[in-house]
Design a protein around this motif. Structure first.
Motif, PDB file in Angstrom:
ATOM      1  N   ARG A  81       1.004  -1.129   0.291  1.00 26.87           N
ATOM      2  CA  ARG A  81      -0.168   0.398   0.050  1.00 26.87           C
ATOM      3  C   ARG A  81       0.322   1.268   0.031  1.00 26.87           C
ATOM      4  O   ARG A  81       0.492   2.233  -0.376  1.00 26.87           O
ATOM      5  N   ARG A  84       1.544   1.851  -3.414  1.00 31.02           N
ATOM      6  CA  ARG A  84       0.352   1.745  -4.632  1.00 31.02           C
ATOM      7  C   ARG A  84       0.573   1.062  -5.612  1.00 31.02           C
ATOM      8  O   ARG A  84       0.183   0.955  -6.479  1.00 31.02           O
ATOM      9  N   ASP A 125      -6.819  -0.216  -4.568  1.00 29.32           N
ATOM     10  CA  ASP A 125      -5.978   1.662  -4.577  1.00 29.32           C
ATOM     11  C   ASP A 125      -4.725   1.422  -5.392  1.00 29.32           C
ATOM     12  O   ASP A 125      -3.696   2.122  -4.336  1.00 29.32           O
ATOM     13  N   ILE A 126      -4.265   1.355  -6.218  1.00 33.07           N
ATOM     14  CA  ILE A 126      -2.785   1.214  -6.748  1.00 33.07           C
ATOM     15  C   ILE A 126      -2.481   1.942  -7.710  1.00 33.07           C
ATOM     16  O   ILE A 126      -3.214   2.310  -8.782  1.00 33.07           O
ATOM     17  N   ASP A 127      -1.282   2.021  -8.633  1.00 31.96           N
ATOM     18  CA  ASP A 127      -0.947   2.997  -9.542  1.00 31.96           C
ATOM     19  C   ASP A 127      -0.119   1.335 -10.347  1.00 31.96           C
ATOM     20  O   ASP A 127       0.353   2.273 -11.607  1.00 31.96           O
TER      21      ASP A 127
END
Length: 378
Positions: A81, A84, A125-127
């Motif tokens: 997290r 991300r 919720d990741i990039d």
């Protein structure tokens, strides 16, 4: 003496951390005053996500997906997290070990489960998503992944094809407009364990098909279907996917990810070492000990021993390789920094015996290597 122990897994017997521990046990018996740094490695295949988890931290998630033979399997991915970041292995959802040994046939296996795993990672919720390629049971050029992510792969009647190596033979239309829109917001990075193209004599079907259960006739059919897929991608979408390095990784999944989904393909070892800041540890070694289940001519194409040999050579550090078995065409490794290659088997045995005794064979072999290091022959 500072020894860095950085092996890959020995497939079907020991994970990379288990191999590293067995090496340390053997070497420490002969070199009680040496210091050891353990860097279990992965080249993008089985265990890559675990290696990233151990170095970067994070949380592992499990989910039920479609296995390579369409039976359900439980696969996993890692979420960090703070960065991300999601990391997953093709092998976890679509891997060869998930197949019964008597049922291996890449004409009829699918990468659907890997696509479902990517979709599950997108729920967080990741990039960025890092996908470890390698160890797949498939030769579907990522058709299953594309299908799971919303693409439409249709036959001449406008019906969805079965996303397998054989199913590609019916493909007439490829529509990416229906892909999961969340893909546009993330960076895809593919960790490759090979640099082979999609098609041709060095391609996915010809080189890797046999280990997945393909016969000569299967390979001929798979090769034709991969060419068909590549032509459709080129003429309908304007994407050239057949010949870039790594396109043939994981039964052509590299072609789908790099050629159609804009993923960056990176050598898995390089990616692991860079993201986990391990280069400084390797640079401080007096010796580097590495290895994998089988060392042969394919080892020079993106595998762990070759990558570490080059690092050792650049820092004038001797590199020793151990292997469950040693095949042909290994001489190139000596030109790139490997000082010696040692098979761990003490004599002829069955495969089942070799797998059961891997840990003790690794320990015995590396103790002998350590005794030679402690008393070098002038």
């Amino acid at each position: 003496m500072h020894i860095v122990i950085a092996p890959d897994s020995f497939k079907e017997s020991l994970s990379a951390p288990q191999v590293a521990n067995a090496i340390q046990t053997g070497m420490a018996a002969a070199l009680p005053n040496a210091t050891f740094s353990l860097l279990p490695m992965a080249d993008g295949g089985e265990g890559f996500a675990q290696s990233m988890l151990e170095r970067l931290g994070g949380e592992r998630f499990h989910c039920d997906v479609t296995g390579p033979d369409f039976r359900p399997v439980t696969a996993s991915f890692v979420i960090n997290r703070e960065q991300r970041l999601a990391v997953l292995d093709v092998a976890s959802a679509s891997g060869l070990p998930l197949m019964p040994s008597t049922a291996k046939n890449p004409l009829h296996t699918t990468s659907l489960g890997t696509g479902e795993l990517i979709r599950a990672a997108l729920d967080h919720d990741i990039d960025e998503i890092i996908i470890g390629l390698g160890g797949s049971a498939t030769n579907d050029a990522g058709a299953g992944i594309l299908t799971a992510l919303g693409a439409r792969l249709l036959d001449g009647a406008g019906k969805p094809i079965i996303p397998t190596g054989h199913g590609l033979g019916a493909l007439m239309t490829l529509d990416l407009s229906t892909l999961d829109s969340r893909l546009r917001a993330v960076t895809l990075t593919a960790a490759c364990d090979v640099d082979n193209p999609l098609c041709g004599p060095d391609g996915a079907a010809t080189v890797f098909g046999p280990q997945k259960g393909a016969t000569v006739s299967h390979i001929r059919s798979l090769e034709q279907h991969l060419h068909r897929f590549a032509r459709i991608c080129h003429y309908q979408l304007g994407h050239a996917i057949a010949h870039f390095p790594g396109a043939g990784a994981a039964g052509g999944i590299g072609a789908a990810l790099g050629g159609l989904l804009n993923a960056q393909l990176v050598p898995g070892v390089e990616l692991l070492l860079t993201r986990t800041h391990a280069y400084s540890t390797l640079a401080q070694a007096d010796w580097i000990i590495t290895g994998e289940g089988r060392v042969d001519g394919q080892t020079q194409h993106g595998k762990v021993p070759m990558a570490l040999a080059r690092i050792g050579q650049s820092h004038h550090i001797p590199v020793v390789v151990i292997a469950g078995s040693v095949g042909d065409n290994c001489d190139t490794l000596y030109q790139h920094g490997v000082k010696a290659i040692f098979p761990i088997q003490p004599g002829p045995c069955s495969l089942s015996e070799a797998l059961v005794n891997t840990a003790s064979n690794v320990t015995r072999t590396t103790e002998n290597i350590a005794r030679l290091m402690d008393n070098p022959i002038n």
